[in-house]
Design a protein around this motif. Structure first.
Motif, mmCIF file in Angstrom:
data_model
loop_
_atom_site.group_PDB
_atom_site.id
_atom_site.type_symbol
_atom_site.label_atom_id
_atom_site.label_comp_id
_atom_site.label_asym_id
_atom_site.label_seq_id
_atom_site.Cartn_x
_atom_site.Cartn_y
_atom_site.Cartn_z
ATOM 1 N N PRO A 7 17.105 25.496 57.692
ATOM 2 C CA PRO A 7 17.943 25.816 57.216
ATOM 3 C C PRO A 7 18.599 25.597 55.724
ATOM 4 N N ALA A 8 19.167 26.699 55.452
ATOM 5 C CA ALA A 8 19.817 26.236 53.886
ATOM 6 C C ALA A 8 20.682 25.496 53.493
ATOM 7 N N GLU A 9 21.125 25.017 52.608
ATOM 8 C CA GLU A 9 21.989 24.132 52.332
ATOM 9 C C GLU A 9 23.259 24.980 52.182
ATOM 10 N N GLY A 10 23.411 23.918 53.165
ATOM 11 C CA GLY A 10 25.564 24.238 53.089
ATOM 12 C C GLY A 10 25.519 25.230 54.584
ATOM 13 N N GLY A 11 24.530 25.324 55.471
ATOM 14 C CA GLY A 11 24.512 25.660 56.483
ATOM 15 C C GLY A 11 23.403 27.358 56.413
ATOM 16 N N GLY A 12 23.522 28.228 57.300
ATOM 17 C CA GLY A 12 22.349 28.748 57.012
ATOM 18 C C GLY A 12 21.397 29.079 57.630
ATOM 19 N N LEU A 13 20.853 29.945 57.593
ATOM 20 C CA LEU A 13 19.390 30.034 57.012
ATOM 21 C C LEU A 13 18.588 30.942 55.990
ATOM 22 N N THR A 14 17.144 30.674 55.991
ATOM 23 C CA THR A 14 16.805 31.115 54.388
ATOM 24 C C THR A 14 15.289 31.397 54.605
ATOM 25 N N TRP A 15 14.447 32.302 54.118
ATOM 26 C CA TRP A 15 13.363 32.547 54.115
ATOM 27 C C TRP A 15 12.622 32.067 53.402
ATOM 28 N N SER A 16 11.393 31.242 53.931
ATOM 29 C CA SER A 16 10.510 29.894 52.749
ATOM 30 C C SER A 16 9.807 30.755 53.246
ATOM 31 N N PHE A 17 8.862 31.220 52.675
ATOM 32 C CA PHE A 17 7.484 31.737 52.904
ATOM 33 C C PHE A 17 6.940 30.998 51.994
ATOM 34 N N ASP A 18 5.181 31.195 52.593
ATOM 35 C CA ASP A 18 4.204 30.340 51.587
ATOM 36 C C ASP A 18 3.471 31.454 50.696
ATOM 37 N N LEU A 19 4.295 31.743 49.533
ATOM 38 C CA LEU A 19 3.258 33.147 49.335
ATOM 39 C C LEU A 19 1.790 32.618 48.391
ATOM 40 N N ASP A 20 1.309 31.683 48.703
ATOM 41 C CA ASP A 20 -0.114 30.866 47.909
ATOM 42 C C ASP A 20 -1.232 30.981 49.232
ATOM 43 N N GLY A 21 -0.500 30.444 50.902
ATOM 44 C CA GLY A 21 -0.858 30.974 51.908
ATOM 45 C C GLY A 21 -1.122 31.595 51.985
ATOM 46 N N ILE A 22 -0.636 33.068 51.824
ATOM 47 C CA ILE A 22 -0.181 34.375 51.951
ATOM 48 C C ILE A 22 -1.408 34.660 51.536
ATOM 49 N N ALA A 23 -1.713 34.584 50.061
ATOM 50 C CA ALA A 23 -2.637 35.183 48.951
ATOM 51 C C ALA A 23 -4.096 34.493 49.608
ATOM 52 N N ASP A 24 -4.005 33.682 50.117
ATOM 53 C CA ASP A 24 -5.082 32.851 50.924
ATOM 54 C C ASP A 24 -5.777 33.832 52.120
ATOM 55 N N MET A 25 -4.987 33.891 53.330
ATOM 56 C CA MET A 25 -5.111 34.233 54.033
ATOM 57 C C MET A 25 -5.503 35.973 54.129
ATOM 58 N N TYR A 26 -4.677 36.332 53.381
ATOM 59 C CA TYR A 26 -5.491 37.740 53.254
ATOM 60 C C TYR A 26 -6.642 37.820 52.375
ATOM 61 N N ALA A 27 -7.203 36.985 51.148
ATOM 62 C CA ALA A 27 -8.434 36.421 50.402
ATOM 63 C C ALA A 27 -8.741 37.082 51.418
ATOM 64 N N SER A 28 -8.857 35.610 52.731
ATOM 65 C CA SER A 28 -10.084 35.598 53.525
ATOM 66 C C SER A 28 -10.377 36.031 54.354
ATOM 67 N N TYR A 29 -9.223 37.617 54.690
ATOM 68 C CA TYR A 29 -9.045 38.714 55.533
ATOM 69 C C TYR A 29 -10.696 39.742 55.050
ATOM 70 N N GLU A 30 -10.242 39.705 53.531
ATOM 71 C CA GLU A 30 -10.845 40.816 52.331
ATOM 72 C C GLU A 30 -12.363 40.074 52.702
ATOM 73 N N ASP A 31 -12.780 38.749 52.817
ATOM 74 C CA ASP A 31 -14.084 38.164 52.325
ATOM 75 C C ASP A 31 -14.607 38.384 54.284
ATOM 76 N N THR A 32 -14.239 38.401 55.253
ATOM 77 C CA THR A 32 -14.775 38.124 55.780
ATOM 78 C C THR A 32 -15.469 39.777 56.555
ATOM 79 N N ASP A 33 -16.597 39.411 56.774
ATOM 80 C CA ASP A 33 -17.601 40.335 57.670
ATOM 81 C C ASP A 33 -18.425 39.834 58.511
ATOM 82 N N LEU A 34 -17.666 40.537 59.808
ATOM 83 C CA LEU A 34 -18.452 40.561 61.087
ATOM 84 C C LEU A 34 -19.707 41.338 61.279
ATOM 85 N N TRP A 35 -20.294 42.314 60.605
ATOM 86 C CA TRP A 35 -21.303 43.108 60.844
ATOM 87 C C TRP A 35 -22.384 42.391 61.220
#
Length: 115
Positions: A7-35
């Motif tokens: 919820p945004a101040e004054g009504g409506g909606l706003t995006w709230s991406f966790d950019l640090d979380g996104i960076a962490d998830m991508y780093a985890s993806y890059e580091d994962t090797d299931l061979w």
């Protein structure tokens, strides 16, 4: 996507991406090797892969042959990156054998329609 709406101040909606979380998830993806898992899977485990024929993702050189040489399968599916929405019926056909024995009535009822 909707989990990133707040919820945004004054009504409506706003995006709230966790950019640090996104960076962490991508780093985890890059580091994962299931061979190692593919080379020595637990007894009875076979891993099947779906390769989307219209995806822009490119498998690293030799990965498909290496997977097959280890006794796992790669299924080509006419789809883009979002295989479950691009070709749900084809994906179902690939996955259905892993669901166990289903009677024909249930199998027909469960198969997604191809629009």
């Amino acid at each position: 996507m909707t989990t990133n709406l707040r919820p945004a101040e004054g009504g409506g909606l706003t995006w709230s991406f966790d950019l640090d979380g996104i960076a962490d998830m991508y780093a985890s993806y890059e580091d994962t090797d299931l061979w190692d898992l593919l080379q020595a899977p637990p007894q009875g485990l076979r891993v099947d892969f779906v390769k989307a024929t219209r995806s822009t993702f490119r498998w690293e050189g030799g990965a498909e042959g290496r997977i097959a040489a280890l006794g796992h399968r790669v299924h080509a599916l006419e789809a883009g990156h979002w295989v479950h929405t691009d070709n749900p019926g084809g994906l179902f056909d690939i996955l259905a054998p892993s669901f166990g024995k289903m009677d024909l009535h249930m199998q027909h009822a469960a198969r997604p329609s191809m629009r």
